[in-house]
Enzyme design. Structure first.
Site: not given
Length: 227
Positions: A131, A144
């Site tokens: 990501s 995250y």
């Protein structure tokens, strides 16, 4: 071609399953939601082999992975896109630890198991879905962003390890994609899932080392990297 997709019941993983299964490839899918796996098998019964497991439970994953290898024999292409992401500005410890269990511990176990299979055979293609969020720490989702940074650097390490081995390692680094993982208010440049899946397939076909999808997110990635 034998394809393995880990984290296949939604988002990018499901889109890739549908693409490869519709082309007639044999696709093994792994995920924790049994009902969705059953739906996928019913849609392409001749091309889909499903194993239900939770990637965070390494023992469960290892057993399911062994059964897949017994069924397929070998893997040509493996895509690891299992992951979770929650906004957690209050630093709920359960949320943080659950994210690490999936995105770090479980993810690493899955990647290592796949890589060893490819290494034993001397060829194959491993794809990790990371990501752009891993390029910058964020106070609203610390685990995250940190876990995605870990995935990025782990993939880079495997790319160096794989040099000259016949194994291709591709990192796909998406920006915001229109899936259940995109959370929060005021989100911008949220990419349509079908467009992202096409970009991922193109990166796989081109055997790219790094693909930031889609193109407009290359700018954000560059800014995060340099500033």
């Amino acid at each position: 071609m034998n394809v393995l997709i880990i984290g296949a019941t939604s988002g990018i993983g499901r889109g890739l399953w549908r693409h490869y299964a519709s082309l007639g490839h044999r696709v093994a899918v792994m995920a924790r939601r049994a009902r969705l796996l059953d739906d996928m098998t019913a849609e392409f019964p001749e091309n889909t082999y499903a194993q239900c497991c939770d990637v965070a439970d390494c023992e469960s994953f290892d057993k399911a992975f062994s059964e897949i290898m017994a069924r397929l024999g070998y893997i040509d292409l493996a895509v690891v896109c299992a992951g979770i992401g929650e906004l957690n500005p209050s630093l709920d410890d359960d949320v943080e630890c659950a994210t690490v269990a999936v995105n770090v511990s479980g993810w690493t176990n899955a990647v290592v198991k796949v890589y060893r299979q490819l290494e034993a055979r001397g060829n194959g293609h491993l794809v990790t879905i990371t990501s752009v969020g891993g390029m910058q720490p964020t106070p609203v989702a610390p685990a995250y962003s940190a876990s995605k940074a870990y995935q990025i650097n782990y993939t880079r390490s495997l790319q160096r390890k794989a040099k000259g081995s016949g194994i291709i390692v591709t990192e796909v680094r998406p920006g915001l994609v229109d899936t259940r993982m995109a959370k929060g208010e005021g989100l911008f440049w949220v990419m349509p899932l079908d467009r992202v899946v096409k970009s991922v397939v193109r990166a796989i076909d081109n055997r790219s080392r790094l693909a930031i999808v889609t193109k407009r997110w290359c700018l954000i990635n560059w800014l995060l990297k340099h500033f």
